[in-house]
Design a protein around this motif. Structure first.
Motif, PDB file in Angstrom:
ATOM      1  N   THR A  68      18.915  34.938 -24.932  1.00 35.44           N
ATOM      2  CA  THR A  68      19.919  34.055 -23.776  1.00 35.44           C
ATOM      3  C   THR A  68      21.159  33.335 -24.247  1.00 35.44           C
ATOM      4  O   THR A  68      22.148  33.369 -23.886  1.00 35.44           O
ATOM      5  CB  THR A  68      19.090  33.188 -22.988  1.00 35.44           C
ATOM      6  OG1 THR A  68      17.779  33.762 -22.367  1.00 35.44           O
ATOM      7  CG2 THR A  68      19.747  32.773 -21.775  1.00 35.44           C
ATOM      8  N   SER A  69      20.825  32.438 -25.321  1.00 37.44           N
ATOM      9  CA  SER A  69      21.928  31.553 -25.883  1.00 37.44           C
ATOM     10  C   SER A  69      21.549  31.536 -27.183  1.00 37.44           C
ATOM     11  O   SER A  69      20.885  30.166 -27.388  1.00 37.44           O
ATOM     12  CB  SER A  69      22.098  30.526 -24.903  1.00 37.44           C
ATOM     13  OG  SER A  69      22.985  29.248 -25.478  1.00 37.44           O
ATOM     14  N   ARG A 125      18.649  27.649 -17.203  1.00 35.53           N
ATOM     15  CA  ARG A 125      18.985  28.867 -17.134  1.00 35.53           C
ATOM     16  C   ARG A 125      18.655  29.963 -16.070  1.00 35.53           C
ATOM     17  O   ARG A 125      19.336  30.890 -15.688  1.00 35.53           O
ATOM     18  CB  ARG A 125      19.074  29.388 -18.900  1.00 35.53           C
ATOM     19  CG  ARG A 125      19.807  30.765 -18.924  1.00 35.53           C
ATOM     20  CD  ARG A 125      21.072  30.392 -18.957  1.00 35.53           C
ATOM     21  NE  ARG A 125      21.994  31.827 -18.864  1.00 35.53           N
ATOM     22  CZ  ARG A 125      22.553  31.963 -20.075  1.00 35.53           C
ATOM     23  NH1 ARG A 125      22.730  31.150 -21.324  1.00 35.53           N
ATOM     24  NH2 ARG A 125      23.374  33.144 -20.046  1.00 35.53           N
ATOM     25  N   ALA A 126      17.462  29.796 -15.833  1.00 36.70           N
ATOM     26  CA  ALA A 126      16.678  30.859 -14.995  1.00 36.70           C
ATOM     27  C   ALA A 126      17.432  30.503 -13.552  1.00 36.70           C
ATOM     28  O   ALA A 126      18.003  31.670 -12.966  1.00 36.70           O
ATOM     29  CB  ALA A 126      15.380  30.195 -14.733  1.00 36.70           C
ATOM     30  N   ASP A 185      20.754  29.327 -13.063  1.00 34.78           N
ATOM     31  CA  ASP A 185      21.917  29.640 -13.265  1.00 34.78           C
ATOM     32  C   ASP A 185      22.433  31.150 -13.369  1.00 34.78           C
ATOM     33  O   ASP A 185      23.376  31.552 -12.607  1.00 34.78           O
ATOM     34  CB  ASP A 185      22.442  29.167 -14.681  1.00 34.78           C
ATOM     35  CG  ASP A 185      23.666  29.215 -14.979  1.00 34.78           C
ATOM     36  OD1 ASP A 185      24.719  28.583 -14.032  1.00 34.78           O
ATOM     37  OD2 ASP A 185      24.377  29.838 -15.785  1.00 34.78           O
ATOM     38  N   GLU A 186      21.135  31.976 -13.547  1.00 35.67           N
ATOM     39  CA  GLU A 186      21.402  33.444 -13.555  1.00 35.67           C
ATOM     40  C   GLU A 186      21.439  33.847 -11.987  1.00 35.67           C
ATOM     41  O   GLU A 186      22.126  34.811 -12.074  1.00 35.67           O
ATOM     42  CB  GLU A 186      20.277  33.966 -14.280  1.00 35.67           C
ATOM     43  CG  GLU A 186      20.242  33.842 -15.872  1.00 35.67           C
ATOM     44  CD  GLU A 186      21.149  34.740 -16.580  1.00 35.67           C
ATOM     45  OE1 GLU A 186      22.104  35.722 -15.839  1.00 35.67           O
ATOM     46  OE2 GLU A 186      21.680  34.613 -17.986  1.00 35.67           O
ATOM     47  N   ASP A 211      25.055  33.201 -10.838  1.00 37.52           N
ATOM     48  CA  ASP A 211      26.220  33.840 -11.215  1.00 37.52           C
ATOM     49  C   ASP A 211      25.895  35.326 -11.248  1.00 37.52           C
ATOM     50  O   ASP A 211      26.568  36.179 -11.579  1.00 37.52           O
ATOM     51  CB  ASP A 211      26.049  33.607 -12.816  1.00 37.52           C
ATOM     52  CG  ASP A 211      26.894  32.117 -13.223  1.00 37.52           C
ATOM     53  OD1 ASP A 211      27.507  31.626 -12.067  1.00 37.52           O
ATOM     54  OD2 ASP A 211      26.666  31.645 -14.189  1.00 37.52           O
ATOM     55  N   HIS A 212      24.483  35.664 -10.674  1.00 36.46           N
ATOM     56  CA  HIS A 212      24.397  37.122 -10.267  1.00 36.46           C
ATOM     57  C   HIS A 212      25.456  37.983  -9.596  1.00 36.46           C
ATOM     58  O   HIS A 212      25.840  37.867  -8.566  1.00 36.46           O
ATOM     59  CB  HIS A 212      22.966  37.435  -9.561  1.00 36.46           C
ATOM     60  CG  HIS A 212      22.294  38.708  -9.759  1.00 36.46           C
ATOM     61  ND1 HIS A 212      22.874  39.695  -9.347  1.00 36.46           N
ATOM     62  CD2 HIS A 212      21.242  38.917 -10.403  1.00 36.46           C
ATOM     63  CE1 HIS A 212      21.974  40.746  -9.788  1.00 36.46           C
ATOM     64  NE2 HIS A 212      20.972  40.218 -10.389  1.00 36.46           N
ATOM     65  N   LYS A 223      21.465  34.327  -2.758  1.00 45.84           N
ATOM     66  CA  LYS A 223      21.393  33.323  -3.750  1.00 45.84           C
ATOM     67  C   LYS A 223      20.999  32.043  -3.203  1.00 45.84           C
ATOM     68  O   LYS A 223      19.865  31.613  -3.887  1.00 45.84           O
ATOM     69  CB  LYS A 223      22.679  33.225  -4.523  1.00 45.84           C
ATOM     70  CG  LYS A 223      23.280  34.548  -5.178  1.00 45.84           C
ATOM     71  CD  LYS A 223      24.594  33.951  -5.754  1.00 45.84           C
ATOM     72  CE  LYS A 223      24.942  35.101  -6.563  1.00 45.84           C
ATOM     73  NZ  LYS A 223      26.292  35.116  -7.116  1.00 45.84           N
ATOM     74  N   LEU A 258      16.245  40.878 -11.235  1.00 44.96           N
ATOM     75  CA  LEU A 258      16.607  39.482 -11.839  1.00 44.96           C
ATOM     76  C   LEU A 258      16.262  39.570 -13.125  1.00 44.96           C
ATOM     77  O   LEU A 258      15.346  40.336 -13.784  1.00 44.96           O
ATOM     78  CB  LEU A 258      15.928  38.321 -11.167  1.00 44.96           C
ATOM     79  CG  LEU A 258      16.358  38.065  -9.677  1.00 44.96           C
ATOM     80  CD1 LEU A 258      15.225  37.201  -9.069  1.00 44.96           C
ATOM     81  CD2 LEU A 258      17.631  37.691  -9.449  1.00 44.96           C
ATOM     82  N   PRO A 259      17.110  38.877 -13.947  1.00 44.80           N
ATOM     83  CA  PRO A 259      16.841  38.933 -15.398  1.00 44.80           C
ATOM     84  C   PRO A 259      15.349  38.242 -15.665  1.00 44.80           C
ATOM     85  O   PRO A 259      14.832  37.314 -15.234  1.00 44.80           O
ATOM     86  CB  PRO A 259      17.817  38.189 -16.137  1.00 44.80           C
ATOM     87  CG  PRO A 259      18.360  37.194 -15.044  1.00 44.80           C
ATOM     88  CD  PRO A 259      18.342  37.887 -13.832  1.00 44.80           C
ATOM     89  N   THR A 310      14.775  34.415 -15.523  1.00 47.15           N
ATOM     90  CA  THR A 310      14.601  33.873 -14.041  1.00 47.15           C
ATOM     91  C   THR A 310      13.332  34.130 -13.524  1.00 47.15           C
ATOM     92  O   THR A 310      12.513  33.100 -13.046  1.00 47.15           O
ATOM     93  CB  THR A 310      15.648  34.485 -13.271  1.00 47.15           C
ATOM     94  OG1 THR A 310      17.084  34.041 -13.638  1.00 47.15           O
ATOM     95  CG2 THR A 310      15.607  34.117 -11.888  1.00 47.15           C
TER      96      THR A 310
END
Length: 272
Positions: A14-15, A41-42, A44-45, A48-49, A57, A91-92, A95
């Motif tokens: 992820t980062s 991050r979960a 945040d995804e 920004d989806h 959202k 979802l990623p 998330t």
């Protein structure tokens, strides 16, 4: 694979930038910071989806917030999976697995991480509903606190929890805001494509650079005051990258290249 190793794997995917300083933290603190980063991050995804509408959202973020607010030791990870797997647009992984990341934190600090993530999810839901409309510098301050300044406060609490490190909390907010301001500048083009403009009315990128520098000066003071130890080792890497990114943006480059990132991390940390 145990949860901590699996979390670090997902974190690296992820980062890479944050994977390095988190992977070098001592046991216990590493679990806490990894839990916090992955939880945030979960959500945040979701913010920004590219394929979810703003109402969806906001609903997802508010649902996650409520679930985190009701977390207890026995809360099942499956409760989160049921919330996050039945959507038209997938979802990623980071998330969908937020329930696992929430349970990764040591029990003596976990509620503080859940509280911060829940509050941030609520704030992100608000910004999604208003379409990230930022008219004034006060609006910008509100947004950067919502998604980053509060993270600076959480980090200060994590340092204090781990070894009693005391920090200036106003500077901690500046630490988060400064990093977020650099991210806004770096992602300006992508944000415009999705119809989001974080610059207040009448602002140019030069104004945003000034805003970023002002907050990074607080971040410098925050980091310089940290004693030798894991907090300092962690904070100086993203701060050095933020300064370097701002410098290349001024020169017209879109971002730091990978070689520059890795070289700077090695230089700052003294390790390859």
């Amino acid at each position: 694979m145990n949860l901590c190793k699996d979390a670090l794997k997902v974190l690296e995917e992820t980062s890479r930038t944050f994977y390095i300083p988190i992977s070098r933290l001592p046991d216990g603190l590493q679990d806490a910071v990894a839990s916090a980063y992955l939880c945030m991050r979960a959500i945040d995804e979701i913010e920004d989806h590219p394929n979810l509408d703003n109402l969806t959202k906001a609903q997802l973020l508010k649902t996650i917030s409520l679930k985190l607010q009701s977390m207890v030791e026995g809360t099942a990870v499956a409760d989160f999976l049921m919330l996050l797997t039945n959507h038209s647009y997938p979802l990623p992984e980071v998330t969908i697995r937020i329930g696992e990341w929430a349970k990764l934190a040591p029990e003596t600090i976990a509620p503080r991480i859940w509280d911060t993530t829940a509050a941030m999810a609520d704030r992100m839901a608000h910004w999604a509903l208003v379409g990230w409309k930022i008219d004034t510098e006060a609006d910008l301050d509100c947004y950067t606190f919502s998604v980053a300044g509060a993270v600076g406060l959480l980090l200060s609490d994590l340092w204090a929890w781990y070894d009693g490190t005391s920090t200036n909390r106003s500077q901690a907010i500046g630490f988060g805001r400064g990093l977020q301001a650099v991210n806004i500048l770096r992602n300006c083009g992508e944000d415009m494509i999705r119809g989001v403009d974080f610059l207040p009315n009448g602002w140019t990128k030069e104004n945003m650079h000034i805003y970023a520098r002002r907050n990074l000066s607080l971040a410098d003071a925050y980091t310089n005051a940290l004693p030798k130890g894991p907090a300092l080792d962690f904070c100086r890497i993203p701060l050095a990258l933020a300064h370097a990114t701002l410098d290349v943006l001024v020169l017209g480059e879109p971002k730091l290249n990978r070689n520059a990132v890795m070289s700077l991390i090695a230089q700052v940390s003294g390790r390859k």
